[in-house]
Scaffold this active site. Structure first.
Site, PDB file in Angstrom:
ATOM      1  N   HIS A  40      -7.453 -26.381  47.565  1.00 15.68           N
ATOM      2  CA  HIS A  40      -5.893 -25.884  47.792  1.00 15.68           C
ATOM      3  C   HIS A  40      -5.416 -27.383  47.689  1.00 15.68           C
ATOM      4  CE1 HIS A  40      -5.270 -21.977  48.802  1.00 15.68           C
ATOM      5  NE2 HIS A  40      -6.035 -22.130  48.795  1.00 15.68           N
ATOM      6  N   TYR A  95       2.928 -20.371  56.072  1.00 20.71           N
ATOM      7  CA  TYR A  95       2.650 -20.504  57.566  1.00 20.71           C
ATOM      8  C   TYR A  95       4.262 -20.513  58.189  1.00 20.71           C
ATOM      9  CZ  TYR A  95      -1.770 -23.227  57.963  1.00 20.71           C
ATOM     10  OH  TYR A  95      -2.985 -23.521  58.483  1.00 20.71           O
ATOM     11  N   PRO A 123      -5.251 -22.116  66.585  1.00 19.06           N
ATOM     12  CA  PRO A 123      -5.612 -21.406  65.121  1.00 19.06           C
ATOM     13  C   PRO A 123      -4.621 -22.628  64.398  1.00 19.06           C
ATOM     14  CG  PRO A 123      -5.619 -19.407  65.929  1.00 19.06           C
ATOM     15  CD  PRO A 123      -5.328 -20.391  67.140  1.00 19.06           C
ATOM     16  N   LYS A 163      -8.466 -26.145  63.006  1.00 23.40           N
ATOM     17  CA  LYS A 163      -8.624 -27.699  62.979  1.00 23.40           C
ATOM     18  C   LYS A 163      -9.995 -27.628  63.722  1.00 23.40           C
ATOM     19  CE  LYS A 163      -6.924 -30.600  61.000  1.00 23.40           C
ATOM     20  NZ  LYS A 163      -6.410 -30.711  60.034  1.00 23.40           N
ATOM     21  N   TYR A 181      -3.616 -32.643  58.866  1.00 23.29           N
ATOM     22  CA  TYR A 181      -4.274 -31.648  57.824  1.00 23.29           C
ATOM     23  C   TYR A 181      -5.320 -31.771  57.039  1.00 23.29           C
ATOM     24  CZ  TYR A 181      -3.315 -25.984  56.824  1.00 23.29           C
ATOM     25  OH  TYR A 181      -4.348 -24.879  56.585  1.00 23.29           O
TER      26      TYR A 181
HETATM   27  C1  PHB Z   1      -7.507 -18.225  58.432  1.00 25.28           C
HETATM   28  O1  PHB Z   1      -7.499 -18.235  57.215  1.00 25.28           O
HETATM   29  O2  PHB Z   1      -8.333 -17.597  58.901  1.00 25.28           O
HETATM   30  C2  PHB Z   1      -6.883 -19.608  58.382  1.00 25.28           C
HETATM   31  C3  PHB Z   1      -6.360 -20.743  58.362  1.00 25.28           C
HETATM   32  C4  PHB Z   1      -5.817 -20.997  58.613  1.00 25.28           C
HETATM   33  C5  PHB Z   1      -5.475 -21.567  59.594  1.00 25.28           C
HETATM   34  C6  PHB Z   1      -6.005 -20.584  60.415  1.00 25.28           C
HETATM   35  C7  PHB Z   1      -6.906 -19.418  60.324  1.00 25.28           C
HETATM   36  O3  PHB Z   1      -4.165 -22.653  60.124  1.00 25.28           O
END
Ligand code: PHB
Ligand code: APR
Length: 389
Positions: A72, A200, A292, A296, A384
């Protein structure tokens, strides 16, 4: 029984450490409280930093990762009705990989089994003795009999609820914690992801995240209150709420289906200091938890393992204790930065129950700055994709 490094916990931290050390001729035993099937049944985040990928390669467990992970280049941020991309590759020339933590753990178990690594499952009553002496040992029971492992070092990789952190006396340990007043309700569904990148999304109704595992497996989350339980949410209600929180175009393209997993995770930031006491070293969730947002958790566990692995190699192969002596200091310096980033992303994108109009204006100003300022985007991209080890 005797080993050089007794590893408590067979999650990703413990397995990765065991596998890396084995390849350098350092003997380990892993003690896991649950069964392998149980450990592999847990669903966790799915974003790997470059540093974690490099460690998997060094551990000789990257075949499937290299073939099946998705690169990505960036991510989408959505705030109410505005969206913009943060393109890590264009900003700093780096990317992340999408590959589920369950798959990481599965690959590590396979590698450990192929090398006849010693993993004892279903252990009970693990206790660490003499961690501050020159002769530590670990006791536990398995199949109804008491066992003892003498070792040079103990690696506490037993997660947030493990015994390792508790083995450090309160006189030497200090804990820092922030509990957020909400959780994430997550579902996994065998449907194509709504977008090629993660979204997000912060909306008036709360946060939502669109993530994925592969082209026919999607992972979605919505911010929920801590008093809710997964059974309060039918699949239809979840999809409807998700649609209301994500950008209109994504909502229109969203393909829904039955959930194959549905759970709620509370959000917490937690750090314990120090991460070493005598011959006991804490790694991963045993020492720190992040919310989450930003993915991280696994990646920060991996950086601990990087520092501990190199410290152990320096000790056993070069007779130099510098790496082990500085483990806690080096690991914590990076941990706190991951804590800051996860707290920042969480604070920026969620609705807080006691949020004032002023607080909302601050979130909006921060988003406007991020959308329009190159330096702010670079800072987000660097965090990130993962800060250097
Ligand atoms: C997930 O794919 O479960 C996931 C991805 C990014 C995040 C948290 C969880 O920030
Ligand atoms: N004895 C033996 N094993 C134990 C004990 C104990 N007393 N207590 C816990 N364990 C085991 C758990 O069953 C689990 O398999 O330790 C393991 C810890 O694994 P994780 O909780 O996955 O922690 P870690 O390996 O540090 O992985 C960090 O997990 O949640 C994510 O966000 C986190 O992704 C990050 C990763």
């Amino acid at each position: 029984m005797r080993t050089q490094v007794c590893i408590i916990g067979g999650g990703p931290s413990g397995l990765l450490l065991s596998q890396l050390l084995h390849r350098r001729g350092i003997d380990t035993v892993v003690l896991e409280r649950k069964t392998k099937a149980y450990v592999l049944g847990r669903i966790r985040a799915g974003i790997l930093e470059t540093g974690m990928m490099a460690l998997m390669r060094e551990a000789g467990v990257s075949d499937r990762l290299d073939k099946e992970s998705y690169v990505h280049d960036g991510t989408v941020i959505s705030f109410e009705d505005e969206q913009f991309g943060i393109n890590f590759k264009a900003l700093i020339g780096k990317t992340v990989a999408v590959y589920g933590q369950t798959e990481v753990t599965r690959d590590l178990y396979e590698a450990r089994e192929a090398m006849d690594g010693k993993i004892v499952f279903n252990v009970e009553g693990v206790q660490i003795h003499g961690a501050d002496s020159d002769a530590p040992f670990v006791t536990y029971s398995a199949d109804g009999t008491e066992q003892r492992i003498d070792c040079d070092f103990v690696a506490g990789c037993d997660g947030f609820h493990g015994v390792s952190r508790q083995a450090m006396p309160l006189t030497v340990r200090r804990e820092y914690e922030k509990i957020y007043p909400f959780g994430w309700l997550g579902i996994l569904s065998e449907t194509p992801p709504v977008h090629e990148e993660l979204i997000y999304a912060s909306s008036r109704r709360g946060f939502a995240l669109c993530s994925m595992r592969n082209e026919n497996l999607s992972r979605y989350y919505i911010q929920c209150s801590l008093s809710e339980s997964p059974s309060d949410w039918t699949d239809a209600a979840f999809w409807e709420e998700l649609r209301r929180r994500i950008p209109t175009e994504a909502a229109e393209n969203l393909i829904t289906g039955p959930s194959i997993e549905k759970s709620i995770a509370p959000l917490r930031s937690f750090v314990t200091e120090p991460m070493r006491w005598g011959r006991l070293f804490l790694c991963g969730d045993a020492a720190h938890i992040v919310p989450p947002t930003g993915a991280k958790g696994l990646n920060t566990a991996a950086s601990d393992i990087h520092y501990l692995y190199h410290g152990m190699v320096q000790h056993y192969l070069d007779g130099d204790s510098e790496g082990l002596d500085r483990y806690s200091e080096k690991a914590l310096a990076r941990v706190w930065k991951a804590e800051r980033f996860s707290w920042w992303m969480t604070s920026l994108l969620h609705r807080f129950p006691d949020q004032s109009e002023f607080d909302l204006k601050m979130q909006r100003a921060e988003i406007d700055f991020l959308r329009s300022n190159h330096a702010a985007q670079v800072a987000m991209a660097e965090n990130y994709v993962g800060l250097p080890y």
